[in-house]
Motif scaffolding. Structure first.
Motif, short mmCIF file in Angstrom:
data_model
loop_
_atom_site.label_atom_id
_atom_site.label_comp_id
_atom_site.label_asym_id
_atom_site.label_seq_id
_atom_site.Cartn_x
_atom_site.Cartn_y
_atom_site.Cartn_z
N GLN A 49 1.76 6.10 9.74
CA GLN A 49 2.33 4.75 9.83
C GLN A 49 2.22 4.18 11.23
O GLN A 49 2.42 4.87 12.20
CB GLN A 49 3.81 4.82 9.46
CG GLN A 49 4.05 4.49 8.02
CD GLN A 49 5.44 3.96 7.84
OE1 GLN A 49 5.82 2.98 8.44
NE2 GLN A 49 6.20 4.66 7.03
N ARG A 50 2.01 2.89 11.32
CA ARG A 50 2.01 2.17 12.60
C ARG A 50 1.25 2.93 13.69
O ARG A 50 1.80 3.20 14.76
CB ARG A 50 3.46 1.91 13.04
CG ARG A 50 4.29 1.20 11.98
CD ARG A 50 5.78 1.40 12.14
NE ARG A 50 6.23 0.94 13.44
CZ ARG A 50 6.71 1.75 14.39
NH1 ARG A 50 6.80 3.04 14.19
NH2 ARG A 50 7.10 1.25 15.53
N PRO A 51 -0.04 3.28 13.43
CA PRO A 51 -0.76 4.13 14.40
C PRO A 51 -0.82 3.50 15.79
O PRO A 51 -0.78 4.21 16.79
CB PRO A 51 -2.16 4.27 13.79
CG PRO A 51 -2.26 3.22 12.74
CD PRO A 51 -0.87 2.94 12.27
N GLU A 52 -0.90 2.17 15.85
CA GLU A 52 -1.06 1.52 17.16
C GLU A 52 0.20 1.65 18.01
O GLU A 52 0.15 1.57 19.23
CB GLU A 52 -1.48 0.05 17.00
CG GLU A 52 -0.47 -0.91 16.37
CD GLU A 52 -0.09 -0.58 14.91
OE1 GLU A 52 -0.86 0.11 14.20
OE2 GLU A 52 0.99 -1.03 14.48
N ASN A 109 0.81 -1.23 0.00
CA ASN A 109 0.00 0.00 0.00
C ASN A 109 0.84 1.27 0.00
O ASN A 109 0.34 2.36 -0.23
CB ASN A 109 -0.98 0.00 1.18
CG ASN A 109 -0.26 0.02 2.52
OD1 ASN A 109 0.83 -0.55 2.65
ND2 ASN A 109 -0.83 0.67 3.51
N LEU A 110 2.16 1.15 0.28
CA LEU A 110 3.02 2.34 0.29
C LEU A 110 3.89 2.43 -0.96
O LEU A 110 4.55 3.44 -1.20
CB LEU A 110 3.94 2.32 1.52
CG LEU A 110 3.28 2.41 2.89
CD1 LEU A 110 4.30 2.21 4.00
CD2 LEU A 110 2.57 3.75 3.07
N LYS A 111 3.89 1.36 -1.77
CA LYS A 111 4.85 1.30 -2.89
C LYS A 111 4.51 2.24 -4.04
O LYS A 111 5.40 2.84 -4.64
CB LYS A 111 4.87 -0.14 -3.44
CG LYS A 111 5.95 -0.99 -2.82
CD LYS A 111 6.03 -2.27 -3.60
CE LYS A 111 7.00 -3.23 -2.98
NZ LYS A 111 6.73 -4.61 -3.36
N GLY A 112 3.22 2.35 -4.35
CA GLY A 112 2.83 2.97 -5.62
C GLY A 112 2.69 4.48 -5.60
O GLY A 112 2.64 5.11 -6.65
#
Ligand code: HEC
Ligand code: HEC
Ligand code: HEC
Ligand code: HEC
Ligand code: HEC
Ligand code: HEC
Ligand code: HEC
Ligand code: HEC
Length: 503
Positions: free
Chosen positions: A94-97, A80-83
């Motif tokens: 990123q990494r909200p948790e 999901n971050l590549k394009g």
């Protein structure tokens, strides 16, 4: 909203391409929304980002680059971050948790403090290496060391005058954050929520973060990770050019205790840099010795990936940095082989003190690297020198440098033996705090300022003013003489106390 977003995207298309022909630049829907609003709220932030590589190249295109020119070191980046290009959402969501400061913001779960672990998604090698650098541990190295806390208090503590004495109590948080922890990094903590009435979006809720703002190298982040990549790559440009210039390091490596920049600026290398750097290329990757630059900056000797004219790699890039450092020339209180672990708070000398050397000069061997490892590191530092210098030049330089380590340690041994007699004679109080009386300050100056300055100038300048008159041997000698006179005078006026003193 859609219209503004489209215009902005077009604006980005028109920017000069900073890399080989970028494929189509697409921005994620979330980032477009952030930009729509933040372009008016924070034009400075949005423009910096638009001019950066992050705004112009998507990870999948960057990952197609092979060899030393590759900038995305992670082998895998989530699909999901590549394009899309690396926009606001790709970092702040990123990494909200994992982040204690994650909050709801205009329909998105975002956090303020983007950490090295977030960067690690695409730059895993840099993050992994940096975690082995003393810098990543700079908060604990200071805050978790009882002796260094006494040193800290003696310098920035809240002062009281009582019974003819000056007492330094603990410093307050605001002073700590702008003093020692400006460089070493603060410990961040979410301490509440606040509502702000904003012009752009009405009432919004934000986390209140203690220790913020801060870009210290060992900042303890809200996801538990250590450090701030923006110490050297300021947001939101995150550029390599900036990190390669010595001014970036100067911010923290300039004071009389750690005068790397000053000795560099006054060296032959620093001179060539200031005269010639306008014609150098600070963005080229890989960085070619002789073609892109002709004298070293801090980065060249300590960090950079260097290639020679045949495009052969002569030095690998290292965010760990200490894999090129055989010694720790910053005296604590003597110069010593480099510590094995970047967490120095675990070190104990033979007397049980949290120091890498004892006051009599014995080193805490089991916590420091051995001569074999020192040799490996010496060679990796010298690999850079040998592209511009003959081996006899480098050998001659190194012999003087290691001689200076011995000589300055010898002088500090004398200063410390005088100080030992002063404590033993009861003329100063060792137990409460060994750093907070005027005579103790004089002793501290000998190793923290003068011996350090001499070693730094020897290592990085090959000598010159800083090894003599500019906080160098002149001052070291004078301080030792004054300490000696001080002791003799006390003995004369209060001989009863001097029984325990041998000479
Ligand atoms: C509708 C407008 C709007 C949108 C959309 C928006 N923001 Fe904001 N944002 C603001 C305003 C207003 C502030 C507060 C500015 C201030 O207090 O100076 C803010 C503050 C922030 C802050 C700083 C918070 C702090 O306390 O330091 C960050 C980080 C941030 N936004 C990131 C984002 C990201 C990432 C997105 C997209 C996912 C986004 N914003 C979308 C308006 C918006
Ligand atoms: C490559 C990752 C990255 C991207 C992309 C990014 N940010 Fe940030 N942002 C950061 C980091 C890192 C910080 C905090 C600096 C630090 O570590 O000390 C930050 C801080 C901020 C702050 C608080 C700074 C201040 O001075 O108050 C705001 C607001 C913000 N970002 C908004 C945005 C917006 C808007 C965008 C998109 C245009 C964006 N960011 C894109 C990494 C990023
Ligand atoms: C989602 C992936 C991603 C994330 C997250 C990310 N980056 Fe990047 N980074 C990239 C890409 C893609 C490039 C451009 C690569 C290229 O030009 O070939 C880049 C380039 C860079 C560069 C080189 C800039 C130059 O001038 O050459 C630096 C430095 C950098 N990033 C630092 C960071 C830092 C610090 C963070 C965290 C605050 C971060 N990045 C987060 C993907 C990412
Ligand atoms: C301007 C930036 C800056 C400030 C402010 C600063 N330091 Fe440092 N500190 C450094 C640098 C740089 C080093 C690393 C020196 C080296 O290795 O060359 C360092 C290293 C240290 C170390 C060695 C830690 C270890 O075990 O590795 C101690 C102790 C220390 N500093 C104490 C302090 C104290 C106490 C204060 C506040 C009174 C302080 N520093 C303020 C930049 C700073
Ligand atoms: C924000 C402050 C800051 C900046 C900017 C900074 N440093 Fe540091 N650096 C420190 C501190 C603090 C330490 C000491 C940490 C400790 O001893 O715990 C340190 C330690 C180091 C060390 C010793 C690392 C080790 O593991 O032995 C090197 C080498 C170094 N810095 C080089 C650089 C270079 C090169 C730059 C610029 C590209 C730079 N630093 C920028 C604060 C900074
Ligand atoms: C103490 C300063 C300092 C800190 C902190 C730092 N960097 Fe760097 N970084 C540099 C220097 C100097 C270079 C240039 C290396 C070279 O010339 O090969 C660099 C280069 C890079 C590059 C290579 C860019 C390219 O064009 O190939 C990336 C990516 C990067 N850093 C990411 C990070 C990340 C992620 C962090 C945090 C974990 C970080 N850096 C922390 C100094 C720093
Ligand atoms: C010509 C190469 C060269 C340049 C340029 C250079 N250094 Fe160094 N640096 C060295 C050498 C050699 C040492 C000593 C090696 C050792 O300690 O084992 C050193 C040591 C250091 C250390 C470690 C100190 C310690 O406690 O052991 C720091 C921090 C440092 N340099 C920062 C900088 C900064 C900041 C700059 C730029 C202003 C810079 N250096 C420029 C070669 C260089
Ligand atoms: C990119 C090329 C380059 C690199 C790498 C480099 N130097 Fe130099 N250095 C030079 C140049 C050019 C001079 C100027 C020589 C002159 O005065 O004519 C110089 C001068 C010096 C001087 C000054 C001598 C004097 O008496 O003024 C010393 C010492 C020195 N270098 C040591 C080193 C060491 C040690 C290293 C590696 C840690 C190193 N250099 C890395 C290019 C380089």
């Amino acid at each position: 909203m859609k219209k503004i977003s489209l215009l902005l995207c077009l604006g980005i298309f028109l920017l000069p391409a900073v890399n080989s022909p970028a494929a189509d630049i697409s921005i994620s829907e979330a980032s477009s929304e952030c930009i729509d609003c933040h372009a008016s709220v924070h034009p400075g932030i949005v423009k910096d980002w638009q001019n950066s590589r992050h705004a112009n190249i998507a990870p999948q295109d960057a990952m197609a680059v092979e060899g030393p020119a590759r900038k995305v070191s992670s082998k895998n980046v989530p699909d999901n971050l590549k394009g899309t290009v690396v926009g606001c959402a790709e970092c702040h969501m990123q990494r909200p948790e994992a982040h204690a400061d994650t909050f709801e913001h205009n329909g998105y779960e975002i956090h303020v403090v983007v950490s090295p672990k977030d960067c690690s998604t695409c730059h895993s090698q840099e993050d992994e290496q940096y975690s082995k650098n003393l810098m990543a541990n700079a908060y604990d190295n200071l805050a978790e060391n009882k002796l260094y806390q006494k040193l800290q208090r003696s310098i920035i503590g809240t002062k009281k005058r009582s019974k003819g004495r000056i007492i330094c109590g603990p410093a307050d948080e605001a002073t700590k954050a702008e003093a020692c922890y400006y460089c070493h990094g603060t410990k961040l903590k979410v301490v509440g929520q606040e509502t702000r009435d904003t012009e752009a979006a009405g009432e919004l809720e934000f986390p209140v973060i203690e220790g913020w703002p801060n870009q210290g190298v060992g900042r303890v982040n809200l996801d538990g990770s250590l450090g701030s990549c923006s110490a050297c790559h300021t947001r939101h440009a995150f550029s390599i050019e900036m990190a390669r210039k010595p001014d970036t390091c100067k911010e923290c490596h300039v004071g009389p205790d750690v005068p790397a920049f000053k000795v560099y600026a006054a060296s032959k290398h620093g001179n060539i840099y200031s005269a010639m750097h306008k014609s150098w290329d600070f963005s080229a990757v890989p960085w070619t010795i002789g073609k892109d630059f002709t004298a070293p900056t801090c980065a060249v000797c300590h960090v950079s990936l260097l290639v020679n004219g045949d495009e052969e790699v002569v030095s690998e890039r290292t965010h760990q940095m200490n894999n090129r450092l055989p010694w720790r020339i910053f005296g604590l209180v003597y110069a010593h082989p480099h510590p094995q672990s970047p967490d120095t708070s675990i070190i104990r000398n033979k007397d049980g003190q949290p120091l890498p050397t004892s006051l009599d000069g014995t080193i805490a061997v089991e916590f420091l690297i051995d001569p074999k490892e020192q040799d490996t590191r010496r060679k990796s530092m010298q690999a850079a020198c040998l592209n511009c210098h003959d081996s006899s030049w480098v050998k001659g330089h190194w012999q003087r440098f290691e001689n200076t380590i011995q000589k300055t340690n010898g002088d500090i041994l004398i200063a410390t033996s005088i100080m030992g007699d002063i404590w033993q004679g009861g003329y100063a109080d060792l137990e409460t705090n060994p750093f907070d009386e005027a005579i103790e300050k004089k002793w501290t100056d000998t190793w923290q300022f003068y011996a350090n300055t001499i070693r730094f100038a020897s290592a990085m300048g090959g000598g010159g003013d800083y090894v003599v008159y500019a906080n160098g041997r002149y001052h070291l000698t004078q301080a030792v003489l004054e300490m000696n006179d001080w002791l003799n005078l006390r003995k004369k006026f209060d001989p009863s106390k001097s029984k325990g003193i041998k000479q």
